[in-house]
Design a protein around this motif. Structure first.
Motif, PDB file in Angstrom:
ATOM      1  N   PHE A 123       0.828  -1.204   0.000  1.00 39.06           N
ATOM      2  CA  PHE A 123       0.000   0.000   0.000  1.00 39.06           C
ATOM      3  C   PHE A 123       0.863   1.256   0.000  1.00 39.06           C
ATOM      4  CE2 PHE A 123      -2.288  -3.330   2.399  1.00 39.06           C
ATOM      5  CZ  PHE A 123      -3.353  -3.520   1.526  1.00 39.06           C
ATOM      6  N   GLY A 124       2.167   1.045  -0.106  1.00 41.70           N
ATOM      7  CA  GLY A 124       3.105   2.162  -0.109  1.00 41.70           C
ATOM      8  C   GLY A 124       4.419   1.731   0.527  1.00 41.70           C
ATOM      9  N   GLN A 125       5.494   2.453   0.249  1.00 44.93           N
ATOM     10  CA  GLN A 125       6.805   2.120   0.778  1.00 44.93           C
ATOM     11  C   GLN A 125       6.851   2.335   2.291  1.00 44.93           C
ATOM     12  OE1 GLN A 125       9.161   0.741  -0.776  1.00 44.93           O
ATOM     13  NE2 GLN A 125       9.081   1.250  -2.953  1.00 44.93           N
ATOM     14  N   VAL A 126       7.415   1.344   3.007  1.00 48.70           N
ATOM     15  CA  VAL A 126       7.567   1.448   4.458  1.00 48.70           C
ATOM     16  C   VAL A 126       9.010   1.104   4.829  1.00 48.70           C
ATOM     17  CG1 VAL A 126       5.155   0.861   4.928  1.00 48.70           C
ATOM     18  CG2 VAL A 126       6.865  -0.962   4.839  1.00 48.70           C
ATOM     19  N   HIS A 127       9.436   1.587   5.973  1.00 50.28           N
ATOM     20  CA  HIS A 127      10.772   1.268   6.473  1.00 50.28           C
ATOM     21  C   HIS A 127      10.811  -0.199   6.908  1.00 50.28           C
ATOM     22  CE1 HIS A 127      12.114   5.473   6.559  1.00 50.28           C
ATOM     23  NE2 HIS A 127      10.892   5.780   6.986  1.00 50.28           N
ATOM     24  N   HIS A 128      11.912  -0.902   6.608  1.00 49.22           N
ATOM     25  CA  HIS A 128      12.004  -2.312   6.937  1.00 49.22           C
ATOM     26  C   HIS A 128      13.451  -2.705   7.233  1.00 49.22           C
ATOM     27  CE1 HIS A 128      12.844  -2.069   2.605  1.00 49.22           C
ATOM     28  NE2 HIS A 128      13.580  -3.164   2.766  1.00 49.22           N
ATOM     29  N   ASP A 141      19.331   8.057  -7.464  1.00 43.61           N
ATOM     30  CA  ASP A 141      19.110   9.416  -7.939  1.00 43.61           C
ATOM     31  C   ASP A 141      18.348  10.275  -6.936  1.00 43.61           C
ATOM     32  OD1 ASP A 141      20.345   8.669 -10.291  1.00 43.61           O
ATOM     33  OD2 ASP A 141      18.452   8.017 -11.214  1.00 43.61           O
ATOM     34  N   GLY A 142      18.010   9.693  -5.778  1.00 44.48           N
ATOM     35  CA  GLY A 142      17.249  10.454  -4.788  1.00 44.48           C
ATOM     36  C   GLY A 142      15.872  10.801  -5.330  1.00 44.48           C
ATOM     37  N   GLY A 143      15.415  11.991  -5.083  1.00 43.70           N
ATOM     38  CA  GLY A 143      14.108  12.412  -5.574  1.00 43.70           C
ATOM     39  C   GLY A 143      13.131  12.623  -4.444  1.00 43.70           C
ATOM     40  N   MET A 144      12.074  13.370  -4.753  1.00 42.60           N
ATOM     41  CA  MET A 144      11.056  13.692  -3.770  1.00 42.60           C
ATOM     42  C   MET A 144       9.695  13.296  -4.321  1.00 42.60           C
ATOM     43  SD  MET A 144      13.038  15.190  -1.478  1.00 42.60           S
ATOM     44  CE  MET A 144      12.070  16.262  -0.414  1.00 42.60           C
ATOM     45  N   CYS A 145       8.775  12.924  -3.429  1.00 42.49           N
ATOM     46  CA  CYS A 145       7.410  12.623  -3.854  1.00 42.49           C
ATOM     47  C   CYS A 145       6.630  13.932  -3.968  1.00 42.49           C
ATOM     48  CB  CYS A 145       6.748  11.679  -2.858  1.00 42.49           C
ATOM     49  SG  CYS A 145       6.344  12.444  -1.278  1.00 42.49           S
ATOM     50  N   GLU A 146       5.379  13.831  -4.368  1.00 40.37           N
ATOM     51  CA  GLU A 146       4.563  15.030  -4.557  1.00 40.37           C
ATOM     52  C   GLU A 146       4.271  15.754  -3.249  1.00 40.37           C
ATOM     53  OE1 GLU A 146       0.396  14.289  -5.531  1.00 40.37           O
ATOM     54  OE2 GLU A 146       0.818  12.134  -5.348  1.00 40.37           O
ATOM     55  N   HIS A 147       4.529  15.089  -2.125  1.00 42.16           N
ATOM     56  CA  HIS A 147       4.301  15.715  -0.822  1.00 42.16           C
ATOM     57  C   HIS A 147       5.576  16.300  -0.234  1.00 42.16           C
ATOM     58  CE1 HIS A 147       1.120  12.598  -1.315  1.00 42.16           C
ATOM     59  NE2 HIS A 147       0.351  13.596  -0.906  1.00 42.16           N
ATOM     60  N   GLY A 148       6.648  16.282  -1.019  1.00 49.69           N
ATOM     61  CA  GLY A 148       7.896  16.876  -0.582  1.00 49.69           C
ATOM     62  C   GLY A 148       8.748  15.998   0.305  1.00 49.69           C
ATOM     63  N   ARG A 149       8.518  14.694   0.289  1.00 46.26           N
ATOM     64  CA  ARG A 149       9.314  13.768   1.089  1.00 46.26           C
ATOM     65  C   ARG A 149      10.214  12.931   0.190  1.00 46.26           C
ATOM     66  NH1 ARG A 149       7.545  12.511   6.420  1.00 46.26           N
ATOM     67  NH2 ARG A 149       5.713  13.723   7.074  1.00 46.26           N
ATOM     68  N   SER A 150      11.324  12.472   0.735  1.00 51.31           N
ATOM     69  CA  SER A 150      12.262  11.651  -0.026  1.00 51.31           C
ATOM     70  C   SER A 150      11.617  10.313  -0.374  1.00 51.31           C
ATOM     71  CB  SER A 150      13.538  11.409   0.783  1.00 51.31           C
ATOM     72  OG  SER A 150      14.384  10.495   0.130  1.00 51.31           O
ATOM     73  N   PRO A 167       5.288   4.254   7.072  1.00 51.44           N
ATOM     74  CA  PRO A 167       5.434   4.659   5.665  1.00 51.44           C
ATOM     75  C   PRO A 167       6.447   5.786   5.502  1.00 51.44           C
ATOM     76  CG  PRO A 167       3.378   5.501   6.571  1.00 51.44           C
ATOM     77  CD  PRO A 167       3.956   4.595   7.613  1.00 51.44           C
ATOM     78  N   LEU A 168       7.157   5.771   4.363  1.00 51.35           N
ATOM     79  CA  LEU A 168       8.081   6.863   4.076  1.00 51.35           C
ATOM     80  C   LEU A 168       7.333   8.174   3.932  1.00 51.35           C
ATOM     81  CD1 LEU A 168       9.975   4.395   3.411  1.00 51.35           C
ATOM     82  CD2 LEU A 168      11.020   5.878   1.689  1.00 51.35           C
ATOM     83  N   CYS A 169       6.157   8.106   3.304  1.00 55.57           N
ATOM     84  CA  CYS A 169       5.324   9.298   3.148  1.00 55.57           C
ATOM     85  C   CYS A 169       3.882   8.937   3.463  1.00 55.57           C
ATOM     86  CB  CYS A 169       5.430   9.854   1.729  1.00 55.57           C
ATOM     87  SG  CYS A 169       4.328  11.273   1.439  1.00 55.57           S
ATOM     88  N   PRO A 170       3.345   9.374   4.587  1.00 59.95           N
ATOM     89  CA  PRO A 170       1.945   9.078   4.911  1.00 59.95           C
ATOM     90  C   PRO A 170       0.977   9.584   3.855  1.00 59.95           C
ATOM     91  CG  PRO A 170       3.105   9.908   6.842  1.00 59.95           C
ATOM     92  CD  PRO A 170       4.020  10.097   5.686  1.00 59.95           C
TER      93      PRO A 170
END
Length: 462
Positions: A123-128, A141-150, A167-170
């Motif tokens: 359902f989305g990327q989570v820390h593991h 390449d890094g990058g940010m999601c549309e919510h401004g998180r890595s 989640p990396l980005c809620p």
């Protein structure tokens, strides 16, 4: 007395009570249950012909006029002694379906048997956790999601890290999909079993409606919450003959045939979610992580054996959403969610349950009633009818064992016995001092069991 703590004052009161000795005996009898149930009433056993009273018990002579019985809560977080007892029953229930016993014939050892793990989708990327000290989610390449998180994480997490499962980005996480998957997980399992049967029938050219005349699918499964708070299932799946475990399956029903059918069913099984204008059309499916392993008999050196599988299932039957950082208690209102003692990820899932539960088209899912379990409302362990024995049969056998051999007089009367029982609930729980004593009794009994186990193991090695 004023200088004593509340627990110490309660201890003085408890020990000074004339019925303390009998109360202590009751708590020992229930294994130091952390939340005993108190009943009041009587049981009278009479001879059906003469009316003679053969046995009588009344709680009028008990401390407080009541009798303590186990709460039977399976959750380890609520009652350790009862959870341990339930786990033991689960072990025997699962093992009897693998190696026989408890009313199940031993020939089930020769039937095709698989240990299957089915997971929820992403359902989305989570820390593991990672192996060999690798970063959690490296992104070159890094990058940010549309919510401004890595979109990546270069940290190497250790066991116990509070970030694990978060989640990396809620904002990017599909909380609605997570909750709806939980709400339909039971239906998805039923659809999966139907697909397994259909695939088996098609592979050998049998009409699906006639498959039950050739082979029977039996199973026992347990639900477990992962760190990301998503349920996955561990299941024992077995093929029997048409009449159940006492009949061998046909020659074509092999382990390989069953595994092929399970993998195909896991890929195709799907359940439609009730349409909502807020969510559109959605369906729930299994995740891509699927593990299927053949189960070997006792004595083999294989990693998946009868005893190991039974112990593995029994281990998780006492767990609950609390193991993933959730709560075992129902929520009375949405106002409780911000103050719940859980992490932000769990609170977001609870909040989504409450919001979706307010949609008229999703009322049947009862998401608000099950917000504390994040929308999952299935039993922790379920089994097919013919898999093995039942919890009720195991409890009755244990009660007969603890009661000892019946009186010869009662045994001779058999059906001539008439039992008159009247019981009512009068309370539950323990006071501060009672809780301390019950915990000590539970710890002592656990140590005695460990000593007895070490003695048995020593004798076996000799």
């Amino acid at each position: 007395m004023r200088s004593l703590s509340a627990t110490e004052r309660d201890m003085v009161r408890l020990v000074a009570d004339p019925g303390f000795g009998r109360w202590l005996e009751q708590i020992r009898n229930v294994g130091g249950c952390a939340h005993p149930i108190y009943l009041a009433g009587h049981t009278t056993v009479r001879d059906g012909e003469s009316g003679e009273v053969l046995r009588h018990f009344d709680t009028a002579g008990e401390p407080g006029g009541r009798l303590a019985v186990r709460c039977r809560n399976r959750r380890e977080t609520r009652c350790g002694p009862c959870s341990r007892l339930h786990a033991g029953d689960t072990f025997h229930l699962v093992r009897s379906g693998l190696s026989g016993g408890k009313g199940t014939p031993a020939v089930v050892r020769d039937h095709p048997r698989l240990f299957v793990t089915l997971t929820a989708p992403s359902f989305g990327q989570v820390h593991h956790l990672t192996d060999e000290g690798k970063p959690c989610l490296p992104r070159r390449d890094g990058g940010m999601c549309e919510h401004g998180r890595s979109v990546g994480c270069r940290l190497v997490h250790m066991a116990g890290d509070p970030l694990l499962g978060q989640p990396l980005c809620p904002g990017c996480y599909d909380y609605a999909g997570h909750v709806l998957w939980h709400a339909h997980a039971g239906a998805l399992w039923n659809r999966f079993c139907d697909r397994v049967r259909r695939t088996l029938a098609t592979s050998v050219g049998i009409a699906q409606s006639r498959l039950r005349h050739h082979v029977r699918l039996s199973f026992a499964k347990v639900a477990e919450y992962q760190q990301r708070a998503a349920v996955h299932f561990h299941a024992v799946v077995r093929l029997d003959g048409p009449t159940g475990p006492d009949a061998p399956p046909p020659d074509w029903a092999t382990v390989e045939q069953l595994e092929s059918a399970i993998r195909a069913a896991a890929d195709t099984a799907a359940v439609l979610v009730p349409y909502s204008s807020a969510l559109g059309e959605q369906s729930v499916r299994w995740g891509t992580e699927l593990d299927v392993s053949p189960i070997r008999s006792f004595g083999d050196d294989a990693p998946v054996t009868d005893d190991r599988v039974a112990a593995y299932v029994a281990k998780y039957v006492g767990k609950s959403v609390a193991e993933a950082g959730g709560s075992d208690r129902r929520l009375a209102s949405a106002a409780e969610i911000p103050y719940a003692g859980v992490n932000a990820h769990i609170r977001a899932l609870m909040g989504m349950c409450w919001r979706l539960g307010g949609l008229r088209e999703l009322e049947g899912l009862r998401l608000r009633a099950w917000a504390h379990t994040l929308g999952y409302r299935g039993h922790v362990l379920t089994k097919s009818r013919a898999y093995s024995t039942t919890y009720a049969a195991l409890r009755a056998a244990r009660a007969d064992h603890l009661r000892g051999a019946p009186d010869e007089e009662l045994h001779d009367l058999n059906d001539g016995i008439v039992t008159d029982s009247t019981w009512r609930y009068v309370g539950s729980g323990l006071s501060l001092a009672e809780s301390e004593i019950a915990a000590g009794i539970a710890e002592d009994q656990a140590q005695l069991r460990e000593i007895a186990r070490e003695i048995r193991d020593g004798r076996a090695n000799d």
